[in-house]
Write a protein that holds these residues in place. Structure first.
Motif: not given
Length: 502
Positions: A171-172, A341-346
């Protein structure tokens, strides 16, 4: 007097005697060669413990890794929501109270690993053995039902949480490409199946002592996503320019009085779940080498593990609440309060998945051992139960694979996955498991065993104090259970099994 006995030997005689003695030593001690039996005993002492089991090699650091892996789990992700229900005054105080109670009762429980003496008594290999040795009777049956039901429930809860984190990664990426208001609905069923497939393989690790490396990896992952959650919370708080939240949580009017009460109760269950590890404490302690006495090492590991996790819990819970206030999501890293940042959430969600892969094994191994010991004792001559085939593995080295373990453990994993698909409610399941296990396993049995073992007289001041602690924690567990059941009923009104997406 025999004067010849006092004669001083010549230098040549000394040299000859020395050479003869050295020759005898090199040839196997000559006429004084040590008996083979003595060598066998010495060798055996080096490879077995006092109970005849393989020599235990666990230490403070491996035990601490097991504790941190068990404690810092999916519970940390619900703490911001729990703080939001309790507010700035009660939230931190309740969190600290659970930490102190868990630490104190864990010390009492660790003292029950050996009976009757804590240093030289007979070993109790698991929680039920400790209860049987110190209390016996119906307490043993009650402990078994509660402990293993909770362990199964925790395995189901970890399956749900891991799948939600995997869904959150998808979803991110979708939000990153299509915007924060895109629908991006994804089913978590395929991810539960994937998590189950991984556990099918890892569940063939024979016993608890062989998953130390898995626990260490899981502990590193738990630190990683806790730090990320903390960092994102701090960043958003600074971005907001103020600390959100209120002294007492949501006001009546924003939520109904009934919902506020149920949510407070459920928050208590979530915090209780966050500190749950007593149900596997004895199993962790059984991996420790001695000397020093196992309970001494376990006490240090418990202090290190609980103090470390409490620091994280307080930081993550408080900064998560400060960032989102009373609107804090039920799962800090999958509720999408953070979109960038989406990559960090991932990455944080990937760390959660890896951690839960290891934590699932930490909680499942006691179940595996219980069933397999029961089967082996019931049918001691059954070749199917005893047969093992050695297989090399990259993670744990040579592993003996048993056909019985392969079948029954696979069945267990499949069962937990199917139940997780039927009830994929994160906060409610977490709260229910915490409520169900907190009083009996964390408080009641450790307190009662300590009273029995220490022979504390009834109605003495210490006995009264311990019973007051018992009653308070029982009331907390009942309240938390009612709140979580109310949450499950509410969620079921908008849920279709195997069809609901996130």
């Amino acid at each position: 007097m025999n004067t010849s006995a006092l004669r001083v030997p010549t230098e040549m005689e000394v040299s000859n005697n020395y050479n003869n003695n050295m020759s005898q030593i090199e040839n196997g001690y000559g006429s004084h060669q040590l008996p083979t039996k003595s060598i066998t005993i010495d060798s055996q002492m080096k490879v077995t413990d006092d109970d005849g089991h393989a020599l235990r090699s666990g230490n403070l650091w491996t035990a601490s890794a097991h504790v941190i892996t068990a404690v810092i789990g999916s519970g940390v992700l619900s703490l911001a929501w729990s703080m939001a229900q309790l507010g700035w005054i009660a939230g931190p105080l309740v969190l600290l109270a659970f930490a102190l109670v868990t630490y104190y009762t864990s010390l009492l429980l660790a003292d029950c690993y050996r009976s009757p003496d804590s240093e030289t008594g007979k070993r109790n290999y698991n929680y039920i053995d400790a209860v049987k040795a110190n209390l016996g009777g119906i307490n043993t049956w009650f402990c078994g039902v509660v402990q293993y039901t909770n362990l199964v429930g925790t395995a189901i809860g970890y399956t749900i949480t891991a799948s939600i984190s995997m869904v959150a990664i998808g979803r991110s990426d979708c939000f990153h490409e299509q915007g924060n208001h895109a629908l991006c609905h994804i089913s978590n069923n395929p991810y539960m199946a994937l998590f189950g497939a991984i556990q099918l393989v890892l569940s063939q690790i024979p016993d608890f002592s062989r998953i130390s490396s898995l626990s260490i990896i899981a502990a590193v992952m738990s630190f990683s996503y806790s730090f990320i959650g903390l960092g994102l919370g701090v960043h958003k708080t600074i971005e907001n320019g103020r600390i959100l939240g209120s002294a007492n949580g949501p006001s009546i009017g924003d939520v109904s009085q009934e919902d506020k009460v149920w949510q407070i109760f459920q928050a208590l269950g979530n915090i209780a779940f966050a500190y749950t590890f007593s149900n596997i404490l004895i199993e962790i302690q059984d991996t420790l080498k001695s000397p020093p006495a196992e309970y001494k090492t376990m006490n240090k590991a418990t202090l290190l593990g609980i103090s470390t996790t409490t620091m994280f819990y307080m930081s993550v819970g408080c900064f998560g609440y400060a960032a989102f206030g009373n609107d804090a999501p039920g799962n800090l890293l999958t509720g999408f309060g953070f979109y960038s940042p989406f990559w960090l959430v991932d990455f944080a969600n990937a760390c959660i998945v890896v951690h839960l892969v290891g934590a699932y094994q930490v909680y499942s191994q006691p179940i595996f051992a219980f069933v397999e010991d029961w089967a082996s004792n019931t049918w001691p001559k059954n070749k199917f139960l005893q047969k093992e085939v050695p297989v090399n593995s990259l993670l744990c080295g040579p592993l003996p694979i048993s056909p019985f373990r392969l079948i029954w453990r696979s069945f267990f994993v499949i069962f937990t996955v199917i139940v997780a698909m039927l009830l994929p409610f994160f906060n409610d399941i977490v709260g229910l498991m915490g409520a169900f296990a907190f009083w009996p396993l964390t408080v009641y049995f450790p307190v009662e065993m300590y009273i029995a073992k220490s022979k504390i007289s009834r109605w003495s001041s210490k006995w009264v104090a311990l019973q007051i602690l018992n009653l308070i924690c029982l009331a907390v567990s009942i309240a938390a259970g009612l709140g979580s059941i109310a949450g499950v009923i509410k969620d079921l009104n908008n849920y279709s099994p195997f069809k609901t997406t996130y």
